[in-house]
Scaffold this active site. Sequence first.
Site, PDB file in Angstrom:
ATOM      1  N   LYS A 110       0.848  -1.187   0.000  1.00 54.18           N
ATOM      2  CA  LYS A 110       0.000   0.000   0.000  1.00 54.18           C
ATOM      3  C   LYS A 110       0.881   1.234   0.000  1.00 54.18           C
ATOM      4  O   LYS A 110       2.041   1.171   0.416  1.00 54.18           O
ATOM      5  CB  LYS A 110      -0.886   0.023   1.256  1.00 54.18           C
ATOM      6  CG  LYS A 110      -2.160   0.835   1.083  1.00 54.18           C
ATOM      7  CD  LYS A 110      -3.210   0.097   0.292  1.00 54.18           C
ATOM      8  CE  LYS A 110      -4.437   0.938   0.070  1.00 54.18           C
ATOM      9  NZ  LYS A 110      -5.540   0.128  -0.475  1.00 54.18           N
ATOM     10  N   GLY A 222     -20.286   6.793   2.473  1.00 50.48           N
ATOM     11  CA  GLY A 222     -19.184   7.066   1.539  1.00 50.48           C
ATOM     12  C   GLY A 222     -19.752   7.036   0.134  1.00 50.48           C
ATOM     13  O   GLY A 222     -20.478   6.100  -0.240  1.00 50.48           O
ATOM     14  N   GLY A 224     -17.870   7.719  -2.936  1.00 50.47           N
ATOM     15  CA  GLY A 224     -16.816   7.850  -3.950  1.00 50.47           C
ATOM     16  C   GLY A 224     -16.901   6.676  -4.893  1.00 50.47           C
ATOM     17  O   GLY A 224     -18.001   6.208  -5.246  1.00 50.47           O
ATOM     18  N   ASN A 225     -15.741   6.158  -5.282  1.00 44.94           N
ATOM     19  CA  ASN A 225     -15.724   5.043  -6.235  1.00 44.94           C
ATOM     20  C   ASN A 225     -16.517   3.851  -5.682  1.00 44.94           C
ATOM     21  O   ASN A 225     -17.426   3.341  -6.336  1.00 44.94           O
ATOM     22  CB  ASN A 225     -14.266   4.658  -6.529  1.00 44.94           C
ATOM     23  CG  ASN A 225     -14.158   3.450  -7.429  1.00 44.94           C
ATOM     24  OD1 ASN A 225     -14.474   2.337  -7.032  1.00 44.94           O
ATOM     25  ND2 ASN A 225     -13.752   3.653  -8.670  1.00 44.94           N
TER      26      ASN A 225
END
Length: 420
Positions: A110, A222, A224-225
Amino acid sequence: MPSESKEKLNPFHIAQQQLDEAAEVLKLDAGMHELLRWPIRELTVTLPVKMDDGTTKVFRGFRVQYNDARGPTKGGLRFHPDETIDTVRALAAWMTWKCAVVDIPLGGSKGGIICNPKEMSQGELERLSRAYIRQVGRIIGLEMDVPAPDVYTNPQIMAWMADEFAFLKGYNEFGVITGKPIPMGGSAGRGDATARGGIFTLREAGKVLGIDLKGATTAIQGYGNAGSFGHALGDELLGLKIVAVSDSRGGIYTEDGLDCEKVVAHKKKTGSVIGFPGAKDITNEELLELDVTVLMPAALENVITAENAENIKAKISVELANGPTTPEADQILHKNGVYVIPDFLCNAGGVTVSYFEMVQNAYDYYWPLDLVHERLDAKMTAAFHTVHDAAQKHKAHNRLAAYLVAVERVAEVVRLRGWA
Ligand code: NAD
């Protein structure tokens, strides 16, 4: 109930605690256990960037390669003001278990940069992205470590990074990064892959639990994507009724259900889902505790904790986000019969299609969208049932079961390679 202040919320400590639990059940020997508790390799970088006003601002970034026993490491890159090395370590560990649970030949990694992309121009973001690659370029590559988008990074940022890497190398190596725009070696189907994979696992959960998901009330945290595609695909593929969604500024609720296209258009116009016509504004905390059938945490870590877990009313928690539930909250949800589809299983669709993208880049031969969907479905469905069966066999909650499957797969290769 344990008080919130006593609960450990450091994501890396949580990741280690989760591993410890699995190591005990699997009876891993001490050397193997210790090896799997720590990243194999970490790089911290300092990034000077020329800002639009002529000043130089210095950013800090990280790349953590957690374990590469099963193949090159793979993991997204976050731009976030609260990024820490421990968050990156945790996410790298979860990537390792994620690639193993869906059985793709990759390790986990990451990256992150401490920055606030909402306050930066496109030019500043481009210069920051290129500066990061100039520093981490020495430890990434198709056969070493492959970044991808995550929170507040996107295909454009991946394109700048792939371009900078091509300059370093002297030739295009598009497979160095995934989640690229399609004309630059991206894969069909990568855009919504995380949510699509999660929806496939929810479909399977509905079958094993005997819950009819058509019209099932759903709240998504959330937007977003992961979250916005969770809305679109939950509606399209399963006929869920999404009654609440939220973003960092707050949430909205209407019992009649929210039209995805209209909410996306509203967020595009105003910058947030809040204030959506015909819906009531609610807080993110209220959204999590709504009386719905399906809850999709799709934002950040540690949103379901010992403090609010008793108040979660959903029957199924679809963890599109990484690390949304703390270990103490996990125990409470399990006791209360909430069926959790754990993060590194639920959101593995993203890395699965990223892996497909790497394969396509390696061969310079691109697959049609329906083939990507079919292969993603096969991977996610198989992984879901492997974890569900392990949970039944060990009488464990699903997260521990997912760990048992993934850790054993990594440990097996570590043993074969003679590392422990
Ligand atoms: P994104 O940047 O596209 O969207 C993040 C969303 O979360 C935004 O709508 C933002 O407003 C919202 N948000 C931020 N802080 C919040 C808060 N405190 N409360 C409520 N909402 C908040 O990011 P994404 O790619 O959708 O990632 C979301 C989660 O999914 C993360 O945990 C990420 O690690 C995980 N994930 C993403 C992918 C992927 O392919 N994008 C893959 C696997 C896992």
